[in-house]
Design an enzyme around this catalytic site. Sequence first.
Site, mmCIF file in Angstrom:
data_model
loop_
_atom_site.group_PDB
_atom_site.id
_atom_site.type_symbol
_atom_site.label_atom_id
_atom_site.label_comp_id
_atom_site.label_asym_id
_atom_site.label_seq_id
_atom_site.Cartn_x
_atom_site.Cartn_y
_atom_site.Cartn_z
ATOM 1 N N ASP A 113 4.016 -3.385 -16.598
ATOM 2 C CA ASP A 113 4.021 -2.928 -15.202
ATOM 3 C C ASP A 113 2.611 -2.708 -14.649
ATOM 4 O OD1 ASP A 113 4.840 -2.049 -12.772
ATOM 5 O OD2 ASP A 113 5.441 -0.055 -13.435
ATOM 6 N N GLU A 117 -1.881 1.405 -8.285
ATOM 7 C CA GLU A 117 -1.031 2.454 -8.853
ATOM 8 C C GLU A 117 -1.529 2.944 -10.207
ATOM 9 O OE1 GLU A 117 2.988 1.091 -9.327
ATOM 10 O OE2 GLU A 117 3.598 2.870 -10.451
ATOM 11 N N GLU A 175 15.545 -0.066 -12.418
ATOM 12 C CA GLU A 175 15.194 1.306 -12.052
ATOM 13 C C GLU A 175 16.223 1.922 -11.100
ATOM 14 O OE1 GLU A 175 11.092 0.973 -10.705
ATOM 15 O OE2 GLU A 175 10.407 1.297 -12.760
#
Length: 701
Positions: free
Chosen positions: A375, A403, A302
């Site tokens: 993820d 998240e 990332e």
Amino acid sequence: MRGSRIVNCLCGAILALTALAVPSVLRAQDGYDLWLRYAPLDGEALERLRRLDLHPVASDSDASDPTVELALNELERGLAGLQNAPEEIPADGTPIVLQCDSDLPGPSGHYAVQPYARDSAQGIGIWASEPIGCLYGAFALLRALAQGEDPLTLNLASAPAMPLRMLNHWDNPDGHVERGYAGRSIFDWWRLPGHLDQRMIDYARANASIGINAVVVNNVNARAEMLEPRYIERLARLADAWRPYGIRVYLSARFSAPRDIGRLDTADPLEPAVRAWWQAKADEIYAAIPDFGGFLVKANSEGQPGPQDYGRSHADGANMLAEALGGRGTVIWRAFVYSAEDDTDRAAQAYAEFVPLDGQFADNVIVQVKNGPIDFQPREPFHPMFGAMPNTRLMLEAQITKEYLGFATHLAYLAPMWEEVLQSDTGRDGTVAQVIAPAGMAGVANTGSDRNWSGSHFDQANWYAFGRLAWDPTLSSADIAREWAAQTWSREPATLDTIESIMMDSRQAVVDYMTPLGLAHLMGTGHHYGPALWVCDLARPEWNPCYYHRADAEGIGFDRTATGSDQLAQYAGQVAARWQDPATISDDYLLWFHRVSWQHTTQSGRPLWDELVYRYDHGVSTVDSMAARWASLEGQIDARRYRDVSEYLAIQQAEARWWRDASIAYWQSINGLPLPEGSSAPAHSLEHYQSLTFPEAPGDT
Ligand code: GCW
């Protein structure tokens, strides 16, 4: 001593009078005390404790150790709370004897807590071979007492299943927490090192109570300045404060630091000047923090810098840092990689990049692998790297902060998810829990400046359960839920039944209303709040929900078999065989591994489209039922926390409906199918859901 005892007794009388007015279970709570409330016992359990009149003492050889002192203090504090009595050391009564340098065999941290009888005297013994074992033993004893157990029948021998039980904070030095839903960072770098906030002590104590022994204080998207002397000095203050609690500090290290702050023009891991820079940096840190744990690194992931920027491998990068630390510490190198240039299935990339490096990592390197190959989704199959690198120590990374599971306002107890992963048989090297046993488990922390630490009262359970499972991955999530709830809410069996049932239903409910049947990554762009199934045009394909669901008029799902990406082949044969056939695979993973028609018959017997809608409805109705079950507890628990949870559950009810309706509206726009009989139409048009924006959503990068 005698005089102060009398004063204490008077205070105790006042306390007891206050207690008469409000039953202890209803006394105002703001959640700050977590599971360490030591709320007064009642009935037989209280009588028993008072009769025994327990008092902790350390053997002479241990008495001056700061960790032993913490254990003694904790026992006094806990016993006082449980008995609703002042903190005092009774002159006589039954001793709790701490023997912290015994020859009890076992790994670091192990303990035994048992009653003993010597001559005519009886007592409770806490045996360990080092002080931290005594502290863990003290917490274990108090945990049992707080659940109303009889100390004279206890037999609590325990040892941690893995050496590293770690929290990873994604906290930035400016106080923002990436993916944080509980306020600002708890680390006050501005006032450190001059001032150490009491929260830092309370935090260490909470961690020690569940066996957590390692903390990475800064975000893996790291700022190089965290390695500068001014931060080392601040970190040293934390390390000093946490050392007696058995916690070692770690830093996330930015791979390009030699360039960013070291004035070199390269960070190439094979360049001697770069190696010398890291060596000097490590020496500088160890001079200030002799037990510094080591570095956590997110590299070539990332947009983060890494060894591949110089044509070097992950092993080259990790081994350079490992050499700088030497025998003093550990490099934890993350395997969360996927690349913009690589057009293979994102789920396949980490395995493809890391498995060929098996055996090349230095002994003091651990590779940290997320629980699943994408993820931290509400449900993923276990990561295929587990079991596939027999010559590398692998550590599991779980995400405690939610998240992708509704942030702090959705109640989702995560232990069933972690249990599912830990118990997964890799088909190669035992279960995931067995694969990671030589290394450990890291959890992305959910702590913040909110008074209740975790953003919601129930999210405290995820912090708690993470620690308990890292200590012992064979514990059941239901037992952990009950044990946590008894310490946090109430010991009343009916109340506990209700809370346990809410917790145990909660994660599957989220899966059902967000990403049922193996769907994944359908959340809003960037912040990951709410549904955005329709997003298909972001620059990188794997950032788009469309990439994951692949829905069109004919069907839906990601084909990861040989006719598709073949990512399934990364699993051991027997595991792949279980997931190979769309006709027999568990519905939980159906659309993760297969692309099927909307009419495909699922394990339930229903066609896929009907089953999908059924799952959404089930998710929504489960949350309704969770809220109703919670409402039945009014008056059984303190009013403030009762209300906090009620309000969050109302938010969750509304957002579960939002997820269901927006998802169904989108699928119908693709497949044109009518809703199964009895299912209600979405409340709004698809355009309405697509028009919603959330610039205020917390936790974004
Ligand atoms: O879950 C994703 C998050 C990023 C995070 C990244 C990672 C720290 O959306 O915010 O970055 O994973 O694990 O590195």
